[in-house]
Design a protein around this motif. Sequence first.
Motif, PDB file in Angstrom:
ATOM      1  N   SER A   1     -13.490  16.111   9.432  1.00  0.00           N
ATOM      2  CA  SER A   1     -12.032  16.066   9.533  1.00  0.00           C
ATOM      3  C   SER A   1     -11.404  16.517   8.213  1.00  0.00           C
ATOM      4  CB  SER A   1     -11.572  14.651   9.880  1.00  0.00           C
ATOM      5  OG  SER A   1     -11.828  13.793   8.787  1.00  0.00           O
ATOM      6  N   ASP A   2     -10.183  17.013   8.292  1.00  0.00           N
ATOM      7  CA  ASP A   2      -9.511  17.544   7.104  1.00  0.00           C
ATOM      8  C   ASP A   2      -9.362  16.499   6.004  1.00  0.00           C
ATOM      9  OD1 ASP A   2      -9.351  20.027   8.208  1.00  0.00           O
ATOM     10  OD2 ASP A   2      -7.312  19.754   9.001  1.00  0.00           O
ATOM     11  N   ASP A   3      -9.176  15.247   6.403  1.00  0.00           N
ATOM     12  CA  ASP A   3      -9.010  14.208   5.373  1.00  0.00           C
ATOM     13  C   ASP A   3     -10.354  13.749   4.799  1.00  0.00           C
ATOM     14  OD1 ASP A   3     -10.105  12.697   7.380  1.00  0.00           O
ATOM     15  OD2 ASP A   3      -8.375  11.353   7.631  1.00  0.00           O
ATOM     16  N   GLY A   4     -11.459  14.337   5.286  1.00  0.00           N
ATOM     17  CA  GLY A   4     -12.775  14.012   4.728  1.00  0.00           C
ATOM     18  C   GLY A   4     -13.245  12.607   5.044  1.00  0.00           C
ATOM     19  N   LYS A   5     -12.663  12.009   6.087  1.00  0.00           N
ATOM     20  CA  LYS A   5     -13.028  10.618   6.374  1.00  0.00           C
ATOM     21  C   LYS A   5     -13.879  10.449   7.603  1.00  0.00           C
ATOM     22  CE  LYS A   5      -9.168   8.380   4.061  1.00  0.00           C
ATOM     23  NZ  LYS A   5      -7.798   7.935   4.227  1.00  0.00           N
ATOM     24  N   SER A   6     -13.952  11.491   8.435  1.00  0.00           N
ATOM     25  CA  SER A   6     -14.724  11.313   9.663  1.00  0.00           C
ATOM     26  C   SER A   6     -15.366  12.610  10.136  1.00  0.00           C
ATOM     27  CB  SER A   6     -13.842  10.716  10.761  1.00  0.00           C
ATOM     28  OG  SER A   6     -12.790  11.604  11.051  1.00  0.00           O
ATOM     29  N   VAL A   7     -16.301  12.416  11.083  1.00  0.00           N
ATOM     30  CA  VAL A   7     -17.007  13.542  11.672  1.00  0.00           C
ATOM     31  C   VAL A   7     -16.392  13.809  13.036  1.00  0.00           C
ATOM     32  CG1 VAL A   7     -19.239  14.158  12.671  1.00  0.00           C
ATOM     33  CG2 VAL A   7     -19.147  13.061  10.446  1.00  0.00           C
ATOM     34  N   VAL A   8     -16.237  15.086  13.359  1.00  0.00           N
ATOM     35  CA  VAL A   8     -15.691  15.452  14.671  1.00  0.00           C
ATOM     36  C   VAL A   8     -16.762  16.234  15.417  1.00  0.00           C
ATOM     37  CG1 VAL A   8     -13.748  16.564  15.847  1.00  0.00           C
ATOM     38  CG2 VAL A   8     -13.466  15.778  13.478  1.00  0.00           C
ATOM     39  N   LEU A   9     -17.450  15.559  16.333  1.00  0.00           N
ATOM     40  CA  LEU A   9     -18.523  16.230  17.074  1.00  0.00           C
ATOM     41  C   LEU A   9     -18.097  16.363  18.534  1.00  0.00           C
ATOM     42  CD1 LEU A   9     -22.093  14.964  16.013  1.00  0.00           C
ATOM     43  CD2 LEU A   9     -21.060  17.209  15.669  1.00  0.00           C
ATOM     44  N   ASN A  10     -17.195  17.308  18.774  1.00  0.00           N
ATOM     45  CA  ASN A  10     -16.664  17.446  20.136  1.00  0.00           C
ATOM     46  C   ASN A  10     -17.718  17.861  21.150  1.00  0.00           C
ATOM     47  OD1 ASN A  10     -14.075  16.691  19.457  1.00  0.00           O
ATOM     48  ND2 ASN A  10     -13.495  18.777  18.856  1.00  0.00           N
ATOM     49  N   GLU A  11     -18.820  18.425  20.643  1.00  0.00           N
ATOM     50  CA  GLU A  11     -19.855  18.873  21.576  1.00  0.00           C
ATOM     51  C   GLU A  11     -20.647  17.718  22.165  1.00  0.00           C
ATOM     52  OE1 GLU A  11     -19.516  19.216  18.103  1.00  0.00           O
ATOM     53  OE2 GLU A  11     -20.815  20.945  17.762  1.00  0.00           O
ATOM     54  N   ILE A  12     -20.512  16.525  21.593  1.00  0.00           N
ATOM     55  CA  ILE A  12     -21.170  15.354  22.165  1.00  0.00           C
ATOM     56  C   ILE A  12     -20.182  14.739  23.159  1.00  0.00           C
ATOM     57  CG2 ILE A  12     -22.236  13.104  21.696  1.00  0.00           C
ATOM     58  CD1 ILE A  12     -23.845  15.211  20.378  1.00  0.00           C
ATOM     59  N   LYS A  13     -20.593  14.735  24.423  1.00  0.00           N
ATOM     60  CA  LYS A  13     -19.651  14.303  25.467  1.00  0.00           C
ATOM     61  C   LYS A  13     -19.803  12.830  25.832  1.00  0.00           C
ATOM     62  CE  LYS A  13     -18.470  18.708  26.115  1.00  0.00           C
ATOM     63  NZ  LYS A  13     -17.494  19.186  25.136  1.00  0.00           N
ATOM     64  N   MET A  14     -20.562  12.081  25.041  1.00  0.00           N
ATOM     65  CA  MET A  14     -20.756  10.670  25.365  1.00  0.00           C
ATOM     66  C   MET A  14     -19.457   9.895  25.138  1.00  0.00           C
ATOM     67  SD  MET A  14     -24.448   9.495  23.868  1.00  0.00           S
ATOM     68  CE  MET A  14     -24.760  10.802  22.711  1.00  0.00           C
TER      69      MET A  14
ATOM     70  N   ILE B   1     -19.638  11.767   3.385  1.00  0.00           N
ATOM     71  CA  ILE B   1     -19.070  13.072   3.733  1.00  0.00           C
ATOM     72  C   ILE B   1     -18.782  13.885   2.466  1.00  0.00           C
ATOM     73  CG2 ILE B   1     -16.985  14.187   4.687  1.00  0.00           C
ATOM     74  CD1 ILE B   1     -17.087  11.950   6.894  1.00  0.00           C
ATOM     75  N   ALA B   2     -18.258  13.223   1.450  1.00  0.00           N
ATOM     76  CA  ALA B   2     -17.969  13.940   0.192  1.00  0.00           C
ATOM     77  C   ALA B   2     -19.275  14.473  -0.410  1.00  0.00           C
ATOM     78  CB  ALA B   2     -17.262  13.018  -0.793  1.00  0.00           C
ATOM     79  N   ALA B   3     -20.331  13.673  -0.338  1.00  0.00           N
ATOM     80  CA  ALA B   3     -21.620  14.107  -0.891  1.00  0.00           C
ATOM     81  C   ALA B   3     -22.201  15.266  -0.073  1.00  0.00           C
ATOM     82  CB  ALA B   3     -22.596  12.931  -0.946  1.00  0.00           C
ATOM     83  N   LEU B   4     -21.985  15.223   1.248  1.00  0.00           N
ATOM     84  CA  LEU B   4     -22.434  16.330   2.107  1.00  0.00           C
ATOM     85  C   LEU B   4     -21.729  17.625   1.705  1.00  0.00           C
ATOM     86  CD1 LEU B   4     -22.373  15.203   5.880  1.00  0.00           C
ATOM     87  CD2 LEU B   4     -24.307  16.200   4.657  1.00  0.00           C
ATOM     88  N   GLN B   5     -20.422  17.512   1.489  1.00  0.00           N
ATOM     89  CA  GLN B   5     -19.647  18.717   1.157  1.00  0.00           C
ATOM     90  C   GLN B   5     -20.037  19.320  -0.183  1.00  0.00           C
ATOM     91  OE1 GLN B   5     -15.871  16.747   2.010  1.00  0.00           O
ATOM     92  NE2 GLN B   5     -15.423  18.304   3.565  1.00  0.00           N
TER      93      GLN B   5
ATOM     94  N   PRO C   1     -29.979  18.504  -8.382  1.00  0.00           N
ATOM     95  CA  PRO C   1     -28.702  17.885  -8.769  1.00  0.00           C
ATOM     96  C   PRO C   1     -28.559  16.487  -8.153  1.00  0.00           C
ATOM     97  CG  PRO C   1     -28.367  20.150  -8.019  1.00  0.00           C
ATOM     98  CD  PRO C   1     -29.789  19.796  -7.683  1.00  0.00           C
ATOM     99  N   GLY C   2     -27.770  15.649  -8.789  1.00  0.00           N
ATOM    100  CA  GLY C   2     -27.615  14.273  -8.328  1.00  0.00           C
ATOM    101  C   GLY C   2     -26.862  14.172  -7.005  1.00  0.00           C
ATOM    102  N   THR C   3     -27.399  13.377  -6.089  1.00  0.00           N
ATOM    103  CA  THR C   3     -26.723  13.144  -4.812  1.00  0.00           C
ATOM    104  C   THR C   3     -27.076  11.742  -4.322  1.00  0.00           C
ATOM    105  OG1 THR C   3     -26.301  14.034  -2.586  1.00  0.00           O
ATOM    106  CG2 THR C   3     -28.570  14.157  -3.362  1.00  0.00           C
ATOM    107  N   LEU C   4     -26.586  11.369  -3.140  1.00  0.00           N
ATOM    108  CA  LEU C   4     -26.963  10.083  -2.555  1.00  0.00           C
ATOM    109  C   LEU C   4     -28.437  10.122  -2.153  1.00  0.00           C
ATOM    110  CD1 LEU C   4     -23.957   9.504  -0.086  1.00  0.00           C
ATOM    111  CD2 LEU C   4     -24.253   8.567  -2.401  1.00  0.00           C
TER     112      LEU C   4
END
Length: 366
Positions: free
Chosen positions: A29-42, A192-196, A323-326
């Motif tokens: 998501s644009d605010d970097g707070k969530s994942v948007v996986l529209n392809e999962i129809k559950m 999410i920030a670490a992923l980016q 490099p340092g990450t989670l």
Amino acid sequence: EKAGFDHFMLKEIYEQPKAYRDTMGSRLSDDGKSVVLNEIKMTPEEVKAIHNIHIVACGTAYHAGLVGKSVIEHLARIPVETDVASEYRYRSPIITKNTLVVVVSQSGETADTLAALREAKRCGARVVAITNVVGSSVAREADDVIVTWAGPEIAVASTKAYTSQLIAFYLFGLYLAQTLGTQEEAVLAETIAALQALPEQVEAILEQAETYKAVAEKIATHENLFFIGRGLDYAVAQEGSLKLKEISYIHSEAYASGELKHGTLALIEEGIPVIALATQDALLEKTVSNIQEVSARGAYVIGIGMEGSPSLEKSVNEQFLIPGTLSLLTPALSVVPLQLLSYYASLARGNDVDKPRNLAKSVTVE
Ligand code: F6R
């Protein structure tokens, strides 16, 4: 078509930052707070009804599934088993309608993986596919599809497809966690920030690619070596070992560091290379003591550590840092040095890097 690179494998190693960005793409998501996986129809109810998850795949995709298991268990607290597809069907796995089966396949055409998918569906399970080929058999037959946007992978040895599968698992693990409420919002945002940050961090590793050459050339003079690691480092060690075997033809084994003294230590002799992954801060002390076990027997230890963690310098012969990450995200970085070591070792041995002997890109027989 190799865009100035000597081999497709090297080109594809360098395409990883782009593959990470494309696979994450619009799924954050644009605010970097969530994942948007529209392809999962559950529906959320269907997600809450999942009792357990089976991840099924072959080869490198299986190794991505080993990381996926840790990621999902850590983030979503759902029990996960990871199986090799050619074994899965024959052990009469306990699959119920509350089992979610995740199949992973770059090509989407691997016969064993497809057969496992069909068996899972026959037992009433929902199947999510992680694949790199839109419209492949696996994509067509699964209920939900997470496409890895790695682009075509030509080299037989998988690189960017594997790392894109890791990104898909991070996204899927976060999606499950946010649906189930198993993690605080701050943890999701931090992850999410670490992923980016990963694509740029891979670029930083690739800027140093040449520094792996000398060590790879040294490895290339040996016939046997070991990879060791604990936890996620062990999962990555298995992928590193496969990569090295398939293109350099050097025999190697990946061992969980703590298992060495239960037999394998007998094979450690003067000069044998041991590639030790040590990126998991919580396990570092134990890993260092395992490194000392092999060093004391004369091993030539190549350590892969992480910037900002206690130095391995005193315990190893060569040290490389990612490099340092989670801790959860280290596989997406630590596999890159292993890809480079394999590539340069294969090159030093004069092998056909992109087309190793006896292997095919897509395995459509069981
Ligand atoms: C190794 C490699 C293979 C594949 C395996 C599964 O570098 O590429 O181990 O990962 O044959 O292939 P897919 O992912 O197409 O099902």
